[in-house]
Design a protein around this motif. Structure first.
Motif, mmCIF file in Angstrom:
data_model
loop_
_atom_site.group_PDB
_atom_site.id
_atom_site.type_symbol
_atom_site.label_atom_id
_atom_site.label_comp_id
_atom_site.label_asym_id
_atom_site.label_seq_id
_atom_site.Cartn_x
_atom_site.Cartn_y
_atom_site.Cartn_z
ATOM 1 N N ASP A 1 23.297 167.911 72.916
ATOM 2 C CA ASP A 1 24.509 168.633 72.566
ATOM 3 C C ASP A 1 24.497 168.873 71.060
ATOM 4 O O ASP A 1 24.652 167.940 70.261
ATOM 5 N N ALA A 2 24.299 170.117 70.661
ATOM 6 C CA ALA A 2 24.187 170.459 69.238
ATOM 7 C C ALA A 2 25.475 170.146 68.493
ATOM 8 O O ALA A 2 25.440 169.724 67.334
ATOM 9 N N ASN A 3 26.618 170.329 69.132
ATOM 10 C CA ASN A 3 27.893 170.066 68.484
ATOM 11 C C ASN A 3 28.052 168.573 68.187
ATOM 12 O O ASN A 3 28.484 168.185 67.104
ATOM 13 N N SER A 4 27.680 167.739 69.124
ATOM 14 C CA SER A 4 27.750 166.287 68.936
ATOM 15 C C SER A 4 26.802 165.834 67.833
ATOM 16 O O SER A 4 27.152 165.001 66.989
ATOM 17 N N TYR A 5 25.608 166.397 67.828
ATOM 18 C CA TYR A 5 24.622 166.062 66.786
ATOM 19 C C TYR A 5 25.134 166.456 65.404
ATOM 20 O O TYR A 5 25.060 165.681 64.451
ATOM 21 N N ALA A 6 25.683 167.656 65.291
ATOM 22 C CA ALA A 6 26.191 168.136 64.003
ATOM 23 C C ALA A 6 27.352 167.274 63.525
ATOM 24 O O ALA A 6 27.457 166.966 62.328
ATOM 25 N N THR A 7 28.217 166.849 64.442
ATOM 26 C CA THR A 7 29.342 165.999 64.077
ATOM 27 C C THR A 7 28.855 164.649 63.556
ATOM 28 O O THR A 7 29.326 164.160 62.534
ATOM 29 N N LYS A 8 27.891 164.047 64.255
ATOM 30 C CA LYS A 8 27.354 162.752 63.811
ATOM 31 C C LYS A 8 26.646 162.878 62.468
ATOM 32 O O LYS A 8 26.752 161.996 61.613
ATOM 33 N N LYS A 9 25.932 163.968 62.263
ATOM 34 C CA LYS A 9 25.240 164.202 60.989
ATOM 35 C C LYS A 9 26.253 164.351 59.857
ATOM 36 O O LYS A 9 26.067 163.807 58.760
ATOM 37 N N THR A 10 27.328 165.050 60.107
ATOM 38 C CA THR A 10 28.361 165.254 59.099
ATOM 39 C C THR A 10 29.053 163.939 58.752
ATOM 40 O O THR A 10 29.335 163.667 57.580
ATOM 41 N N ILE A 11 29.301 163.106 59.742
ATOM 42 C CA ILE A 11 29.921 161.802 59.493
ATOM 43 C C ILE A 11 28.998 160.920 58.660
ATOM 44 O O ILE A 11 29.435 160.273 57.702
ATOM 45 N N ALA A 12 27.711 160.910 58.980
ATOM 46 C CA ALA A 12 26.750 160.122 58.209
ATOM 47 C C ALA A 12 26.669 160.615 56.767
ATOM 48 O O ALA A 12 26.632 159.821 55.820
ATOM 49 N N GLN A 13 26.673 161.923 56.580
ATOM 50 C CA GLN A 13 26.651 162.499 55.239
ATOM 51 C C GLN A 13 27.919 162.119 54.488
ATOM 52 O O GLN A 13 27.879 161.814 53.290
ATOM 53 N N GLY A 14 29.034 162.102 55.164
ATOM 54 C CA GLY A 14 30.296 161.720 54.541
ATOM 55 C C GLY A 14 30.283 160.281 54.059
ATOM 56 O O GLY A 14 30.806 159.968 52.984
ATOM 57 N N MET A 15 29.680 159.395 54.830
ATOM 58 C CA MET A 15 29.598 157.994 54.414
ATOM 59 C C MET A 15 28.715 157.837 53.175
ATOM 60 O O MET A 15 29.026 157.048 52.282
ATOM 61 N N LEU A 16 27.640 158.586 53.115
ATOM 62 C CA LEU A 16 26.796 158.556 51.919
ATOM 63 C C LEU A 16 27.534 159.134 50.717
ATOM 64 O O LEU A 16 27.408 158.632 49.590
ATOM 65 N N ASP A 17 28.323 160.170 50.947
ATOM 66 C CA ASP A 17 29.120 160.756 49.873
ATOM 67 C C ASP A 17 30.149 159.763 49.345
ATOM 68 O O ASP A 17 30.405 159.707 48.137
ATOM 69 N N ILE A 18 30.733 158.967 50.231
ATOM 70 C CA ILE A 18 31.703 157.960 49.810
ATOM 71 C C ILE A 18 31.026 156.909 48.931
ATOM 72 O O ILE A 18 31.583 156.494 47.902
ATOM 73 N N LEU B 1 30.434 158.547 45.592
ATOM 74 C CA LEU B 1 31.710 158.713 44.907
ATOM 75 C C LEU B 1 32.176 157.385 44.310
ATOM 76 O O LEU B 1 32.666 157.336 43.177
ATOM 77 N N THR B 2 31.987 156.302 45.045
ATOM 78 C CA THR B 2 32.340 154.973 44.542
ATOM 79 C C THR B 2 31.504 154.613 43.317
ATOM 80 O O THR B 2 32.027 154.086 42.331
ATOM 81 N N ALA B 3 30.211 154.900 43.371
ATOM 82 C CA ALA B 3 29.338 154.631 42.227
ATOM 83 C C ALA B 3 29.758 155.459 41.017
ATOM 84 O O ALA B 3 29.791 154.950 39.883
ATOM 85 N N ASN B 4 30.100 156.718 41.224
ATOM 86 C CA ASN B 4 30.536 157.573 40.124
ATOM 87 C C ASN B 4 31.857 157.095 39.533
ATOM 88 O O ASN B 4 32.051 157.148 38.312
ATOM 89 N N ALA B 5 32.769 156.630 40.377
ATOM 90 C CA ALA B 5 34.041 156.107 39.873
ATOM 91 C C ALA B 5 33.797 154.868 39.013
ATOM 92 O O ALA B 5 34.419 154.694 37.957
ATOM 93 N N SER B 6 32.881 154.025 39.447
ATOM 94 C CA SER B 6 32.535 152.835 38.672
ATOM 95 C C SER B 6 31.913 153.214 37.327
ATOM 96 O O SER B 6 32.230 152.628 36.286
ATOM 97 N N GLN B 7 31.034 154.202 37.336
ATOM 98 C CA GLN B 7 30.410 154.673 36.095
ATOM 99 C C GLN B 7 31.444 155.308 35.168
ATOM 100 O O GLN B 7 31.390 155.115 33.951
ATOM 101 N N LEU B 8 32.380 156.041 35.727
ATOM 102 C CA LEU B 8 33.440 156.651 34.922
ATOM 103 C C LEU B 8 34.277 155.570 34.251
ATOM 104 O O LEU B 8 34.594 155.663 33.054
ATOM 105 N N LYS B 9 34.614 154.527 34.998
ATOM 106 C CA LYS B 9 35.382 153.418 34.437
ATOM 107 C C LYS B 9 34.617 152.768 33.283
ATOM 108 O O LYS B 9 35.187 152.490 32.226
ATOM 109 N N TYR B 10 33.321 152.560 33.476
ATOM 110 C CA TYR B 10 32.499 151.937 32.435
ATOM 111 C C TYR B 10 32.445 152.805 31.174
ATOM 112 O O TYR B 10 32.639 152.310 30.063
#
Length: 140
Positions: A22-39, A42-51
């Motif tokens: 199911d291409a739709n299911s695959y794309a959704t799972k890929k997007t969720i995984a990408q979102g977790m990496l983005d988080i 983003l956390t690392a960048n926030a830490s660097q900004l604070k520093y």
């Protein structure tokens, strides 16, 4: 996945018990995984900004680092927002496929620019280095 050769010209086919991809299911799972990496990024960048904000103008490249971290954070937030929109699109519907494709390309472009900003940022480093040592030497 069990595969077997069919009698028609040696082509491989999937057994009848297997579910089709199911291409739709695959794309959704890929997007969720990408979102977790983005988080995580983003956390690392926030830490660097604070520093960088804590160190202040002692950092040799304070303005550049502040600008690069800010650009990276903004691009990450925008790409995450677009990825969430992309996740809601059903790509099994032909009329949604073009919109999803364009949105996917835009997200990839934003992620690429954020990655370039992160690479440049890390090449300048976050360690204030000699500036702190010089200040310590002046106090003695």
């Amino acid at each position: 996945m069990a595969e077997r050769e069919s009698e028609n010209h040696g082509q491989l086919t999937l057994e009848q018990n297997s579910k089709p991809l199911d291409a739709n299911s695959y794309a959704t799972k890929k997007t969720i995984a990408q979102g977790m990496l983005d988080i995580a990024l983003l956390t690392a960048n926030a830490s660097q900004l604070k520093y960088v904000l804590q160190i202040g103008h002692q950092h040799e490249f304070y303005t550049l680092m502040l600008w690069l971290i800010s650009v990276s954070i903004v691009l990450q937030v925008v790409s995450c927002t677009l990825a969430l929109v992309l996740m809601t699109l059903n790509i099994n519907k032909p009329e949604r496929q073009h919109v999803a494709s364009v949105l996917n390309h835009v997200v990839v472009g934003f992620v690429l620019v954020a990655m370039v900003a992160d690479v440049i940022k890390m090449s300048f480093g976050l360690d204030p280095g000699p500036v702190q040592k010089r200040s310590a030497d002046e106090n003695q």
